[in-house]
Scaffold this active site. Structure first.
Site, PDB file in Angstrom:
ATOM      1  N   LYS A 106      -9.042   6.453 -18.823  1.00  0.00           N
ATOM      2  CA  LYS A 106      -9.370   6.950 -20.154  1.00  0.00           C
ATOM      3  C   LYS A 106      -8.183   6.767 -21.108  1.00  0.00           C
ATOM      4  CE  LYS A 106     -13.314   8.021 -18.286  1.00  0.00           C
ATOM      5  NZ  LYS A 106     -13.152   7.831 -16.874  1.00  0.00           N
ATOM      6  N   ASP A 163      -7.553  19.020 -14.227  1.00  0.00           N
ATOM      7  CA  ASP A 163      -7.904  17.676 -14.672  1.00  0.00           C
ATOM      8  C   ASP A 163      -7.557  17.604 -16.161  1.00  0.00           C
ATOM      9  OD1 ASP A 163      -9.195  15.402 -15.657  1.00  0.00           O
ATOM     10  OD2 ASP A 163     -10.785  15.519 -14.159  1.00  0.00           O
ATOM     11  N   ARG A 185       0.856  -1.202   0.000  1.00  0.00           N
ATOM     12  CA  ARG A 185       0.000   0.000   0.000  1.00  0.00           C
ATOM     13  C   ARG A 185       0.886   1.244   0.000  1.00  0.00           C
ATOM     14  NH1 ARG A 185      -1.298   1.780   4.612  1.00  0.00           N
ATOM     15  NH2 ARG A 185      -2.134  -0.128   5.511  1.00  0.00           N
TER      16      ARG A 185
HETATM   17  O1  P1T Z   1     -14.040   7.136 -13.493  1.00  0.00           O
HETATM   18  P1  P1T Z   1     -12.798   7.571 -12.764  1.00  0.00           P
HETATM   19  O2  P1T Z   1     -11.563   6.866 -13.179  1.00  0.00           O
HETATM   20  O3  P1T Z   1     -12.990   7.584 -11.267  1.00  0.00           O
HETATM   21  O4  P1T Z   1     -12.522   9.093 -13.192  1.00  0.00           O
HETATM   22  C1  P1T Z   1     -13.388  10.156 -12.918  1.00  0.00           C
HETATM   23  C2  P1T Z   1     -13.235  11.226 -13.947  1.00  0.00           C
HETATM   24  C3  P1T Z   1     -12.454  12.334 -13.648  1.00  0.00           C
HETATM   25  N1  P1T Z   1     -12.259  13.327 -14.544  1.00  0.00           N
HETATM   26  C4  P1T Z   1     -12.826  13.279 -15.771  1.00  0.00           C
HETATM   27  C5  P1T Z   1     -12.604  14.412 -16.730  1.00  0.00           C
HETATM   28  C6  P1T Z   1     -13.605  12.185 -16.145  1.00  0.00           C
HETATM   29  O5  P1T Z   1     -14.135  12.161 -17.375  1.00  0.00           O
HETATM   30  C7  P1T Z   1     -13.835  11.125 -15.211  1.00  0.00           C
HETATM   31  C8  P1T Z   1     -14.679   9.953 -15.534  1.00  0.00           C
HETATM   32  N2  P1T Z   1     -15.537  10.148 -16.608  1.00  0.00           N
HETATM   33  C9  P1T Z   1     -16.431   9.224 -17.112  1.00  0.00           C
HETATM   34  C10 P1T Z   1     -16.608   8.001 -16.602  1.00  0.00           C
HETATM   35  C11 P1T Z   1     -17.216   9.700 -18.265  1.00  0.00           C
HETATM   36  O6  P1T Z   1     -17.848   8.878 -18.962  1.00  0.00           O
HETATM   37  O7  P1T Z   1     -17.221  10.906 -18.503  1.00  0.00           O
END
Ligand code: P1T
Length: 382
Positions: A198, A173, A49
Site C-alpha cells: 500500500k 496493523d 532466504r
Molecule cells: O495484500 P497484502 O499485501 O497481503 O496485505 C494484506 C492486508 C493487510 N492489512 C491491511 C490493513 C490491508 O488493507 C491488506 C490488504 N488490503 C487490500 C488488498 C484491500 O484492498 O483492502
C-alpha cells in the site's frame, strides 16, 4: 536523531559502504554467497532466504521509520501476518481482534489459523474497556487495525497496550496510517505489521509485507520463522519499496490534503448518507485521531444514497478513480467492500460490523484535487 524524511532517504543508502560509491543502493540478486574455504567465517551472507543485502537495507529503513529496533520484510502483508501468528502462538491460545479488519486478515484467522487450534474473538475496539472484558488466562495476543479497513474506526493503542500489560502481545496493523502519521511502538504496542503493497511501496507495483519490533526475544523468534517459513520479499521488490519510501512523507501530505477536502465535499453532498474519515469533526473518534495520529491519512469511506445499484453505477462511472481493490498508490482507487475486498465475510458478519452494500471505499490518490472532485461530481449526476 535525524528527521523522518531524511531517514527515509538516507538510511540503508550510505555511499561510503558501496563498492563504487553508489548514491542509491544496488540490487543484490545473488541467491547464494561464496566463501574460499569451508572453515572461513561467512561475510555476513550465506543464502538469500536467510538474509540478503538489499532486503537488509530495506529492513533498516523500515525499522528506523517506525521507531523500532528491527524490521523484517515479507512477500505480502498476509505473509507477514501468518509469520507473526505461526511464530508466537500455540494450540489453545486466544487472540482478541478488532471486529473491523481487512477481509483477507479475517480469512487467514478463521479459515487457516483456526484449523491449528487458535481461537479468535472479535470485538468492537473503539471502546478500550471492551478489551478488558474479554481477556482470559488463554489470551496471548491483541490484534488491532487502526484506522480500520474499511470503516475507518480507531482503537486507542496506548490504552489497550496498558490493559494488555507484559504478558499479552499487542499487534497493530499500521497499513492505513503509515509511520508518517502514527507510530504504534512509541504508544506501547509490541509489534507493527504492514501491507507494504500500500502506501509504503506507494506506486501499486509491489506486493509486500513488513513486521517491526523493539524486543530482542520477539525479534529472534520472528527472524527464525521468517527463514524457516520462507515468505521473504525478493531483492527487486525490496529495492522498489526502498525507492517508494523516500517520498512517503510527501505523498502522505498530499494524500491527506486531497482526502480531507474530498471528505468535506462528500459530507455536504445531497447524494451522500454518511462519510467516514477520522479527520472530520463528525467522526466519533476525532479527538483520539488528533492525539494518536499526526495526520488523518488518505483513506475514506462513504454511504451513497440508493443502495447497491446506485453504488455500482457511481463507481463504474468514474474516469480517474480506478475500480480496483488495494489502496495507497499515487493513483486514486475506489471499490465496494461488501462485494470486493470484504466479500469473504458472510452477509451476517458484514451486517454486524456495519459494512452495508452502499458503502464505497476510496483510496484518494495524489492527483490534482479539482480533477478528482470534478470526476466525482460527474459520476453523481450519471
Ligand atoms: O495484500 P497484502 O499485501 O497481503 O496485505 C494484506 C492486508 C493487510 N492489512 C491491511 C490493513 C490491508 O488493507 C491488506 C490488504 N488490503 C487490500 C488488498 C484491500 O484492498 O483492502
Amino acid at each position: 536523531m535525524k528527521g523522518f524524511t531524511t531517514r527515509a532517504i538516507h538510511i540503508g543508502e550510505d555511499p561510503s559502504q558501496m563498492q563504487y560509491g553508489d548514491v542509491i543502493s544496488p540490487i543484490h540478486l545473488s541467491t547464494t554467497f561464496a566463501k574460499e574455504r569451508i572453515e572461513d567465517v561467512e561475510k555476513g551472507y550465506v543464502y538469500s532466504r536467510t538474509s540478503n543485502p538489499t532486503r537488509d537495507r530495506l529492513e533498516k529503513k523500515l525499522a528506523s521509520l517506525e521507531g523500532g529496533k528491527y524490521a523484517l520484510a515479507f512477500s505480502s502483508g498476509l505473509a507477514a501476518e501468518s509469520t507473526i501468528l505461526l511464530s508466537l502462538l500455540h494450540k489453545g491460545d486466544e487472540v482478541i481482534a478488532f471486529d473491523d479488519l481487512y477481509g483477507g486478515t479475517k480469512r487467514l484467522f478463521n479459515e487457516v489459523m483456526a484449523k491449528y487450534g487458535i481461537n479468535f474473538k472479535y470485538i468492537d475496539m473503539t471502546q478500550a474497556d471492551n478489551v478488558n472484558n474479554e481477556i482470559t488466562e488463554r489470551t496471548r495476543m491483541i490484534w488491532i487495525e487502526t484506522p480500520t479497513n474499511p470503516l475507518l474506526k480507531l482503537a486507542d493503542i496506548r490504552c489497550i497496550s496498558e490493559i494488555a500489560g507484559h504478558d499479552i502481545i499487542v499487534v497493530v496493523d499500521n497499513t492505513f496510517a503509515t509511520p508518517y502519521f502514527q507510530r504504534p511502538l512509541e504508544l506501547g504496542a509490541d509489534i507493527v505489521v504492514h501491507s507494504v503493497t500500500k502506501y509504503l511501496g506507494g506506486h501499486s507495483d509491489v506486493v509486500g509485507g513488513a513486521v517491526i519490533v523493539n524486543d530482542n526475544d520477539l525479534h529472534e523468534k520472528l527472524r527464525f520463522h521468517q527463514n524457516a517459513i520462507g515468505a521473504i520479499l525478493s531483492p527487486f521488490d525490496s529495492w522498489l519499496v526502498m525507492r517508494g519510501l523516500k517520498t512517503l512523507s510527501l505523498r502522505m501530505e498530499r494524500h491527506e490534503y486531497n482526502a480531507k477536502n474530498i471528505a468535506k465535499y462528500l459530507e455536504e453532498h445531497p447524494n451522500v448518507q454518511r462519510v467516514y474519515y477520522p479527520g472530520l469533526k463528525s467522526h466519533p473518534q476525532y479527538e483520539l485521531a488528533k492525539t494518536q495520529m499526526s495526520g488523518f491519512g488518505g483513506m475514506l469511506s462513504f454511504e451513497i444514497k440508493g443502495g447497491l445499484e446506485k453504488a455500482k453505477k457511481f463507481v463504474e462511472s468514474l474516469e480517474l478513480f480506478a475500480l480496483a481493490e488495494s489502496l495507497g498508490g499515487v493513483e486514486s482507487l475506489i471499490e465496494i467492500p461488501a462485494v470486493m475486498t470484504h466479500a469473504s465475510l458472510s452477509p451476517n458478519e458484514l451486517n454486524k460490523i456495519g459494512i452495508s452494500n452502499s458503502l464505497i471505499r476510496v483510496s484518494v490518490g495524489i492527483e490534482d484535487l479539482d480533477d478528482l472532485i470534478n470526476d466525482i461530481e460527474t459520476a453523481f449526476s450519471v
